[in-house]
Write an enzyme that holds these catalytic residues in place. Structure first.
Site, PDB file in Angstrom:
ATOM      1  N   GLU A 158      71.078  14.589 103.174  1.00  0.00           N
ATOM      2  CA  GLU A 158      70.742  13.187 101.988  1.00  0.00           C
ATOM      3  C   GLU A 158      68.758  14.664 101.325  1.00  0.00           C
ATOM      4  O   GLU A 158      69.137  14.064 100.565  1.00  0.00           O
ATOM      5  CB  GLU A 158      69.796  12.363 102.100  1.00  0.00           C
ATOM      6  N   ASP A 217      78.498   8.334  92.513  1.00  0.00           N
ATOM      7  CA  ASP A 217      77.959   9.701  91.516  1.00  0.00           C
ATOM      8  C   ASP A 217      77.264   8.645  90.522  1.00  0.00           C
ATOM      9  O   ASP A 217      78.002   7.885  89.550  1.00  0.00           O
ATOM     10  CB  ASP A 217      78.505  10.366  91.249  1.00  0.00           C
ATOM     11  N   HIS A 218      75.842   9.542  90.494  1.00  0.00           N
ATOM     12  CA  HIS A 218      74.503   8.629  88.936  1.00  0.00           C
ATOM     13  C   HIS A 218      74.747   7.666  88.715  1.00  0.00           C
ATOM     14  O   HIS A 218      74.734   6.750  87.290  1.00  0.00           O
ATOM     15  CB  HIS A 218      75.386   9.283  87.952  1.00  0.00           C
TER      16      HIS A 218
END
Lengths: 134, 134, 134, 134, 134, 134
Positions: free
Chosen positions: B124, B81-82
């Site tokens: 996605e 994440d990130h």
């Protein structure tokens, strides 16, 4: 070699009327209800095409996505989008354009060009959809 | 004993660039199209983790949900994440961060801790997703 | 003459990093949290463009939809889609690519060509979005 | 007395053809594109009806929801659902069934029975919708 | 200075029963229908909190998002999530927990801490929601 | 003869409390967390019922949809909708109303009337769901 399943979603809007020429007027009304309404009605269809295959170690992909999009758009979406299925799509001559039959017609078309076709899912309204695996 | 399949959905936002070091610049552009853009781009990924097992008659559950959440968050979401997948996630050293490869990397991680892992589904974009069952 | 509001939805996927050059490293981390991560991350953005106007009695339309799509795609989507906003979009030189700033940049671009532009809505993740009316 | 806005969502599926009798064949094709296709096509429409009013301190409600549902279903949904709008709905005699015109026709019908009608929102496809406030 | 509207979405699951102590049993059944069912029922609520303000030129933000999340979670979500609203939330003593009243209770709580609160939207089921602006 | 899978989606709103009479208070809190909260909470459940069968060449359908809707509504939705599952649904006497158990209870009911039942999917919150195939 492990297989990944890739699914891509496509949309088309079409009109149809559910009416079987081998049934009487009364049977048609009983079987299809308001979907037998003479002038037809329509839907926004959502078609999900699933292909599968081993992942190419060089590209990290299991499918040529541009080719997949090209095949689906040219052979299916252009044929069905913004059409009245009963009158303008020859595959439905003598075949009622129910969800079950639409998904089979799409399979017949796509399986010729997509050897790794695994499943089709056709959503007709928010609350009903059809799946087919050949 | 009948088995139920439990699926939980997790989210992460990441950047990636599709580029294979074993392909030429021209082949990279042809295979990946705009996803090969040098500076990268990104997605909001949605990961669905499905586990299965017989239902414990005492608790009425087929899985320890708190433990499942802990494992997925600590081993997968915190890692991805990130992040920019190409530069900050070691599992993608020499492995293109396509959807197919991401879902396999997540499987490799989770199957070590989750013996009843059945399927992963990685969305996605709104219109494409990847499924994997090991 | 009564006005109808027409909204059309567009998508783009981009990478960004939240980092202000006028803040210290520590302030950047405090203000932006994990969005300040050095290598950047990314999102699937959903942009809703609302235009308004009286309905033409002859066509029954309040907007030229083909022209609207052309303007948004050519001037906004091509500029932002599959890009890293910090490095590849000149409008973000010296301007942090937060949702608030992206929606204002898109307004500055579109309001030049769309006199009847009424509102923009930019969804950045499933659970946050930004609206702007100029 | 503070006002709350209550919105309820309804669905109908219909066929339509965009064709204006005051335009030439060529102008019709130019203005409406594939929506001018002669045999018509269709959509799953989603109609959101917003009413507003002060909250009754005794019931905690700003609207009689059962009555709202009854009015919308009897006067709008039964009229439009599973119909071909051009041929079977008299409100579209001489009026092209665009989203803009459908939302105005629904307003004309509902505003007679719903004094607290505030806004209508008609979604025609996943990516376009129309709003109207009279 | 132009204002941007930022909305963030939160979730809570709760039980409630619609029953007014100032109405007779028969009136309660007529007004609330099946929502008056004695043992209560429940919903997944989705709360959208919209704040607004000028965009800080240094940070590019109109709101301190971490602080916003902290306030909403501590003062609203912890109070309502996984609770029976009639029995465990003092704000509903003598106040029927309708959507209209829930959204007003949340406004009373949040407006004390969030000076830039602009709107609340509470979705109770897939097809109905409530909006409030104070 | 090729089989199509038809899925239809139904909704119900219910309250429940996760609490096992064979566990101690402390074990209940540990196993179920906030779902063990004494007064209960609730959800909007979404139930997807999948049936399968060969497509009748005369009607183009694999299932009698009106009959399917009638069976699901009369035997499942009326039993569960706007109810507190622990107190008002006899199938949960001595059986904790977890998602796993709800989906099995629904299977027990539907499989008696629907010989072509293939799968049930019960969504309890936005981010978790249960699937069962008997």
């Amino acid at each position: 070699m492990p297989k990944v399943f890739l699914t891509r979603r496509y949309k088309f809007s079409a009109a149809h009327r559910l009416h079987s020429e081998t049934l009487s007027e009364e049977e048609n009304r009983r079987v299809y209800g308001k979907c037998n309404n003479p002038a037809g009605h329509g839907h926004n269809y959502c078609l999900e095409v699933t292909v599968t295959g081993p992942v190419d170690p060089e590209t990290g992909m299991c499918s040529d996505v541009e080719e997949l999009d090209r095949v689906v758009k040219e052979s299916v979406i252009e044929k069905l989008d913004h059409k009245h299925l009963n009158f303008e799509v020859e595959e439905f001559d003598g075949r009622v354009p129910t969800g079950e039959n639409i998904v089979q017609v799409v399979w017949e078309i796509l399986s010729k060009s997509l050897p790794h076709l695994y499943q089709l899912r056709l959503q007709e309204t928010r609350d009903n959809f059809f799946e087919y695996r050949g």
